[in-house]
Design a protein around this motif. Structure first.
Motif: not given
Length: 635
Positions: A143-155
């Protein structure tokens, strides 16, 4: 120092202050004046018991726990028995008091243990620096903003944003932005790497300048950084033969010396050869000096330091067993493409038959090779300027080590080496140019050939020279390329033996032949790119993967992984391995030599408890200092 070590240090400092205060009081004669004889002995017992318990209560508890578990014979047991035995000499007040020695044994043992803990911590730092490559988060735009995710959650397939100063969290391909990447933590190289759209990036590198948008190609668990961290964490599980010997030696040695000390303390006085107090003291001294601390600590620490030092150079060694094997390598076998050469192929000439358009030859070859990821196929497609219509291609069949056949627009096309031509009964002719020759036939008719050249790496000659200087007897090159190309590269680099036009199974056979001819104690290392050389990497005594950044096959198959593609690091790794082994054997010879000497002196009554303390703690400290040299490396 960490918090636990600081508390430990403070406890030892307090105990030392109390100990030296008690020693001063005892030596001043104040105890004798106040309590008389033998009251001064009991007062001394009480005084020295305080620093003894302050410093050593954990050792006493550990010894008690091990006895309850049925596994008493370790250094904690030896120290507890010897020091408590020295205090037990209070039951022989007519002899010289030995409470000071009992407290000193425990105090200096604790100093040695703290020193060991610090040394292990220092050696871990070189590996911990590599652990710092682990990313904490990945930036994903929502939604136009950067969100910090755990790398393990990124597909896989997700586009992540890497800002300047951040680590690349997951392997991927740059879709937008240009920047410089710091790869020092992975490769040991200080020169940044330029990346732009289309460039592959691997996790663990630091983005230095511009913002990068990266499309991830793997889940975090399969990315380079995760695989490297797993490799480093598991390295300590694979022990060298020398390390295993020391472990087995300590298990037998400790109960033997314990029984020997008991016999030394009991048998002579029973036989009327002297006073009980004298022989008990000899037995206790024997116990103190016999503690195998120096060996048990310094040998694993030397290997750990060697592995840590190698990691700072961008050389990952999967275990101390491979470091030991690497020190004995006298034959190094190289794959050519991607190892001694860059693996970046370029089409340098197209030679059509009479009446055939050169573009037709290149077009047919490019279409036939359109489904292959082989570097030669990539170079052919790159040289072809037209569009490749894959709907016109079917019946594609790769013939390992020979080439490819495909039906292109209803025409049977063969692209490959002379063996492919011979296998299909096609006519062909050689080329005067040196390079990889791809012959092309269409419906059985020879239409021409394409000449492809590979570039020798800048430091390949230095790598071979460095190995010969390091004592490697035999450098061999194996390749599937043409004999004239292989011989030209081999002559230029100073390779001792060259074998060309080999299939993957032929390479295994050649390595088997070389292994059969190895002298006793000598080892063979195979160096490959880790992708198509996995069988040979696994068959060699030591498999070394070159240019393994991002290559899963390399990390899986090899025993040693070089995180950049510089073959000169092989000689560097061998020198480091040999230096580590020299340090290991220096510690073994020194520790055993000094201990045997003092054990003999203790048995005949010459060595006192103070010399025994040096024989244990002093020798251990010297061995630890020597072991710490293994982690010092020059980049």
């Amino acid at each position: 120092m960490n918090k636990k070590q600081r508390r430990w240090r403070n406890r030892i400092v307090i105990a030392l202050v109390i100990f030296f205060a008690a020693l001063a009081v005892e030596q001043s004669g104040l105890l004798a004046a106040l309590f008389g004889t033998p009251g001064d002995v009991y007062a001394s017992f009480a005084l020295f018991l305080v620093p003894y318990l302050v410093a050593g209560y954990k050792t006493l508890l550990e010894a008690a726990r091990n006895i309850r578990r049925g596994d008493p014979f370790d250094e904690a047991f030896l120290m507890a028995v010897a020091s408590l035995g020295a205090f037990a000499m209070v039951f022989f007040p007519d002899t010289d008091p030995h409470m000071a020695e009992g407290a000193a044994v425990m105090l200096f043992y604790q100093v040695g243990e703290l020193f060991q803990s610090y040394a292990v911590g220092q050696s871990r730092k070189s590996i911990a620096a590599m652990m710092d490559i682990a990313p904490e988060y990945a930036n994903v735009e929502k939604d136009g903003e950067l969100v910090e995710l755990d790398p393990a959650e990124v597909a896989p397939g997700t586009t992540i944003v890497v800002k300047p100063g951040e680590r690349v969290p997951i392997d991927g391909v740059v879709t937008d932005g240009t920047s410089q990447l710091d790869t020092a933590a992975l490769t040991g190289e200080s020169v940044p790497r330029h990346v732009e759209p289309g460039a592959e990036v691997i996790s663990g590198c630091v983005n230095m300048t511009g913002v990068l948008h990266v499309r991830t190609t793997k889940p975090y668990g399969e990315s380079t950084v995760a695989r490297i961290l797993e490799l480093v964490e598991n390295a300590s599980e694979k022990k060298a033969r020398t390390e295993n010997f020391i472990t087995r030696f300590a298990r037998v040695y400790t109960p033997v010396v314990t029984i020997s000390a008991v016999l030394l303390a009991v048998v002579p006085p029973l036989a009327g050869l002297g006073a009980w107090s004298d022989w008990i003291l000899r037995g206790l001294t024997f116990l103190v000096v016999s503690c195998p601390c120096a060996l048990v600590i310094s040998v694993p620490l030397s290997f750990f330091g060697g592995i840590g030092g190698a990691s700072r150079l961008g050389i990952l060694v999967k275990g101390s067993n491979y470091l030991e094997l690497l020190a004995h390598v006298d034959t190094v076998v190289f794959d050519k493409t991607g190892t001694l050469t860059s693996g970046i192929f370029n089409v340098v000439a197209v030679h059509p038959e009479a009446g055939v358009d050169p573009d037709y030859v290149l077009s047919m070859a490019a279409h036939a090779e359109s489904f292959s990821d082989h570097p030669i196929a990539v170079s052919v497609r790159a040289a072809y300027s037209g569009e490749i219509d894959r709907e016109k291609i079917d019946e594609v069949r790769e013939e390992s080590g020979h080439g490819v056949s495909a039906r292109v627009n209803e025409h049977l096309v063969l692209v490959g080496n002379d063996k492919l031509m011979a296998a299909h009964g096609a006519s062909w002719h050689d080329c005067d140019l040196t390079g990889t020759i791809l012959h092309v036939t269409v419906d059985g008719a020879y239409v021409g050939h394409i000449v492809i050249a590979d570039v020798v790496k800048d430091d390949a000659k230095d790598a071979v020279d460095g190995l010969h200087a390091a004592g490697v007897r035999h450098c061999v090159m194996l390749t599937g390329d043409r004999a004239d190309v292989a011989q030209a590269v081999g002559t230029r680099l100073g390779i001792d033996e060259v074998h060309a036009q080999l299939l993957p199974e032929d390479k295994v056979a050649e390595v088997e032949r070389l292994l059969a001819g190895e002298k006793d104690g000598a080892r063979l290392a195979f160096v490959g790119d880790g992708i198509n050389d996995a069988p040979v990497l696994m068959r060699a005594d030591v498999g070394i993967a070159m240019g393994a950044m991002g290559s899963d096959a390399a990390i899986e198959a090899a025993d040693v992984v070089l995180m950049d593609d510089r073959p000169s690091k092989i000689a560097q790794a061998m020198r480091l391995a040999r230096r580590t082994m020299r340090i290991v054997w220096q510690n073994i010879v020194f520790a055993i030599g000094v201990k045997v000497l003092i054990l003999v002196l203790a048995a005949v009554g010459v060595a006192n408890m103070w010399l025994a303390v040096f024989g244990d703690v002093g020798v251990a400290m010297i061995a630890i200092l020597n072991a710490m040299r293994a982690m010092r490396v020059e980049r």
